[in-house]
Design a protein around this motif. Structure first.
Motif, PDB file in Angstrom:
ATOM      1  N   ARG A   1       1.241  -1.333   0.260  1.00  0.00           N
ATOM      2  CA  ARG A   1      -0.632   0.468   0.232  1.00  0.00           C
ATOM      3  C   ARG A   1       1.037   0.956  -0.082  1.00  0.00           C
ATOM      4  O   ARG A   1       0.180   2.419   0.106  1.00  0.00           O
ATOM      5  CB  ARG A   1      -0.692   0.230   1.292  1.00  0.00           C
ATOM      6  CG  ARG A   1      -1.774  -0.861   1.568  1.00  0.00           C
ATOM      7  CD  ARG A   1      -3.160  -1.364   0.394  1.00  0.00           C
ATOM      8  NE  ARG A   1      -3.025  -0.251  -0.220  1.00  0.00           N
ATOM      9  CZ  ARG A   1      -3.540  -0.105  -1.937  1.00  0.00           C
ATOM     10  NH1 ARG A   1      -3.417  -1.402  -2.768  1.00  0.00           N
ATOM     11  NH2 ARG A   1      -4.123   1.000  -2.485  1.00  0.00           N
TER      12      ARG A   1
ATOM     13  N   PHE B   1       3.234   3.598  -1.999  1.00  0.00           N
ATOM     14  CA  PHE B   1       3.438   4.116  -3.062  1.00  0.00           C
ATOM     15  C   PHE B   1       4.996   3.384  -4.362  1.00  0.00           C
ATOM     16  O   PHE B   1       5.067   3.177  -4.959  1.00  0.00           O
ATOM     17  CB  PHE B   1       3.186   5.264  -4.166  1.00  0.00           C
ATOM     18  CG  PHE B   1       3.428   5.203  -5.249  1.00  0.00           C
ATOM     19  CD1 PHE B   1       2.841   4.826  -6.624  1.00  0.00           C
ATOM     20  CD2 PHE B   1       5.062   6.225  -5.573  1.00  0.00           C
ATOM     21  CE1 PHE B   1       3.316   5.856  -7.621  1.00  0.00           C
ATOM     22  CE2 PHE B   1       4.950   6.436  -6.548  1.00  0.00           C
ATOM     23  CZ  PHE B   1       3.875   5.835  -8.040  1.00  0.00           C
TER      24      PHE B   1
ATOM     25  N   TRP C   1      -2.140   5.238  -1.703  1.00  0.00           N
ATOM     26  CA  TRP C   1      -1.173   5.559  -1.299  1.00  0.00           C
ATOM     27  C   TRP C   1      -1.184   5.974   0.521  1.00  0.00           C
ATOM     28  O   TRP C   1      -1.288   7.067   1.327  1.00  0.00           O
ATOM     29  CB  TRP C   1      -0.366   5.764  -2.229  1.00  0.00           C
ATOM     30  CG  TRP C   1      -0.840   5.105  -3.365  1.00  0.00           C
ATOM     31  CD1 TRP C   1      -0.141   6.330  -4.970  1.00  0.00           C
ATOM     32  CD2 TRP C   1      -0.154   3.787  -3.979  1.00  0.00           C
ATOM     33  NE1 TRP C   1      -0.575   4.850  -5.654  1.00  0.00           N
ATOM     34  CE2 TRP C   1      -0.378   3.793  -5.304  1.00  0.00           C
ATOM     35  CE3 TRP C   1       0.081   2.645  -3.812  1.00  0.00           C
ATOM     36  CZ2 TRP C   1      -0.887   2.234  -5.999  1.00  0.00           C
ATOM     37  CZ3 TRP C   1       0.288   1.540  -3.840  1.00  0.00           C
ATOM     38  CH2 TRP C   1       0.188   1.160  -5.770  1.00  0.00           C
TER      39      TRP C   1
END
Length: 626
Positions: free
Chosen positions: A29, A31, A254
């Motif tokens: 999760r 980025f 993100w």
């Protein structure tokens, strides 16, 4: 369900990657850790089509690597705002940015909505593809056909696009990194569904140019991987779009390296902030709260300076409240306007035939100077901010403190993420000239904000990277005090106070800088068309006066005389600003009238299209919307 039923925007190959039976692959999760991607083993892959023509395939990992061009999350939001601003020419009056929640799990999502012209089925497919763009106008910001993909994937793993086009069609597209990774595809597939208005029932019916099976397959996958579990819930998202417009929902946002969501929706209910500030704002120095620093963390501040000019009727709405446009140039003290004509390869300059190669730079002191340690230039391109507060003078001394400039460099080429310019020789010349401009302005005006007057013929210490040949010739003289002399002497002194510029670069200076003596009628000069003073037209008495000064025969005025001159200059500047405001209002009124005429034309076109559609339906002919 066949994989070929989905819209494949990366290849014409009918065969896709893998079977749906493979186990799902989880993605990070965060980025910067989400680029790890694995695909299942493929067997019997055909690299070409039936006529043996090979096509380049685009791997889903490219969505992530392409999005890394945005190091900064607000850079991705700016790309989406650009698309909405470009829709002003199609009738857009607002763009709204807000937080929403996904109905499936209640997690935050980013919502961006505009009332532009919308996209028909063909346009939304170009939007979801790479490199396709219809934005060839000199008035549009976008030009590469890549902004939506980089920006949406930089902000979250998944994005849904809802677009209604002139009340005739509405389309939904899903660009999902989660879908592609969990299914382990090795090419980019984008489920899409389209609907067309039934003129008799005034309802939208499925548009199935490739058959019912393909439509059903795309809709099934969209409902499986989107936050909306039914078709009714999906289509309900069009309720607040109106007759035309586009809405983007970015979800699975993100996280940063600390595991917190990158976008902070909680600190300020009327703002969206970057969630990486390590210390409290109260402990920060005073200049931290200036717009030059706050734009890095506050979307409201960044959006206020993102565009140099916007029509008065167009609104940027952030979390339910309008963003107040902030023109940095109108907030400067001792403001000057300098023109610069870059010298470079004529072929390079000719390639930007739509733009003038001459630019105008506004320069002055921040109102908070010298209390804030901020300087630099805000450089725009096609009305869009590319380099915010780019530091012209990189040194540890007070030279240049508080000096800020604003300019629009349309002859330069921005990078793909619109956060910098291509480092061409033309840009290097501009960079050198801005350094000179900032140092000259500081030397000539630093006394006005309380810094000591430089010594005779000072050598301004510029950035060590600046080449000596780029410095301005004959610009190291002491500023000429204003006096009660004749008009010729006053105008000559004002030119000496600014300093002579290179023939190959700058030959004129805008009179509205307010450096003329009180005996000079500024309005008369404007009315006679003399907007600029040229160095070759300096009167002999002023030149002689300048020469005598350096021979030691010059005596300064009393402070009272200088104060009187300053009062006159302040009044002259107020008059000029008032005149400028009137002209800007006239331009806004004309733009509004043009916009209204354009909307009337669009309305007539819609009525004509609807009549044509009804006529064809009555004749029993099928209508092809592609």
């Amino acid at each position: 369900m066949r994989n070929s039923d989905y819209v494949d925007l990366s290849s014409d190959d009918e065969e896709t990657g893998v079977s749906n039976s493979v186990s799902p692959a989880l993605i990070s999760r965060q980025f910067w850790k989400a680029g790890h991607y694995k695909v299942a083993h493929r067997q019997g892959h055909r690299a070409g089509t039936e006529n043996q023509q090979n096509h380049m395939r685009i791997h889903p990992m490219f969505l992530h690597s392409n999005a890394t061009s945005h190091k900064w999350a607000f850079g991705g939001i700016a790309e989406l705002l650009d698309n909405a601003v470009d829709e002003i020419q199609n009738g857009a009056t607002f763009v709204s940015i807000d937080r929403s929640y996904t109905p499936s799990d209640g997690k935050p999502a980013l919502l961006i909505h505009d009332d532009g012209g919308g996209m028909d089925p063909g346009a939304i497919r170009r939007c979801m593809s790479f490199g396709f763009t219809d934005k060839k106008s000199k008035f549009t910001v976008g030009q590469y056909g890549n902004g939506f993909k980089t920006s949406s994937m930089r902000l979250g793993a998944d994005a849904l696009v809802f677009s209604r086009h002139r009340s005739l069609t509405q389309s939904v597209g899903l660009l999902s990194y989660t879908f592609l990774t969990q299914m382990r595809y090795d090419q980019i597939l984008v489920p899409m569904v389209d609907y067309v208005l039934n003129s008799s029932s005034r309802t939208y019916q499925p548009l199935m140019p490739h058959g019912k099976q393909q439509f059903s397959s795309n809709l099934t996958m969209m409902l499986q991987w989107s936050p909306y579990s039914t078709e009714e819930e999906l289509l309900k998202q069009f309720d607040d779009i109106g007759p035309h417009g586009t809405k983007i929902v970015i979800y699975n946002l993100w996280l940063n390296d600390d595991g917190d969501m990158e976008l902070d929706f909680n600190s300020d209910p009327e703002d969206i902030r970057i969630n990486d500030e390590k210390t409290s704002q109260e402990s920060k120095p005073i200049f931290y709260h200036h717009v030059a620093n706050q734009f890095q963390f506050s979307l409201r501040v960044y959006a206020s300076i993102l565009y140099w000019r916007l029509p008065t009727y167009f609104k940027i709405i952030l979390r339910g409240r309008d963003v107040q446009h902030y023109n940095i140039a109108l907030d400067l003290k001792f403001h000057e306007i300098i023109k610069y004509r870059p010298q470079g390869n004529l072929k390079v300059r000719a390639s930007y035939k739509f733009f003038s190669s001459e630019l105008t730079a506004d320069i002055g002191f921040l109102k908070e100077a010298p209390h804030v340690n901020i300087n630099g230039f805000c450089i725009y391109h096609r009305n869009r901010l590319i380099l915010p507060f780019w530091r012209a003078l990189k040194n540890s001394s007070n030279i240049g403190r508080g000096v800020v400039g604003v300019l629009e460099a349309n002859f330069m080429q921005p990078t793909h993420n619109k956060q910098d310019f291509e480092r061409t020789p033309l840009f290097q010349k501009l960079e050198d000239r801005l350094r000179q401009m900032a140092s000259e302005y500081w030397r000539l005006h630093c006394e006005l904000i309380g810094y000591p007057k430089p010594s005779k013929n000072p050598r301004i210490e510029l950035d060590h990277q600046e080449s000596p040949s780029s410095r301005t010739r004959n610009c190291l003289y002491q500023p000429e005090p204003l006096n009660h002399g004749s008009q010729n002497e006053s105008s000559g002194a004002s030119m000496n106070a600014v300093g002579f510029l290179e023939d190959s670069e700058v030959t004129t200076l805008e009179v509205s800088s307010g450096l003329l003596g009180k005996s000079t009628d500024i309005h008369k000069i404007r009315n006679q068309g003399g907007l600029m003073l040229k160095r070759k037209n300096i009167d002999p008495p002023a030149s002689l006066h300048h020469a005598n000064r350096h021979m030691g025969s010059y005596t300064e005025q009393p402070d009272s005389a200088v104060d009187s001159e300053k009062m006159c200059l302040v009044q002259a500047n107020k008059n000029l600003r008032s005149l400028l405001s009137e002209k800007e209002k006239m331009v806004d009124d004309l733009n509004l009238k043009a916009q209204q005429l354009g909307m009337e034309r669009e309305s007539l076109m819609i009525e004509f299209t609807q009549m044509l559609l009804e006529a064809k339906l009555l004749e029993g002919n099928s209508v092809d919307f592609f």
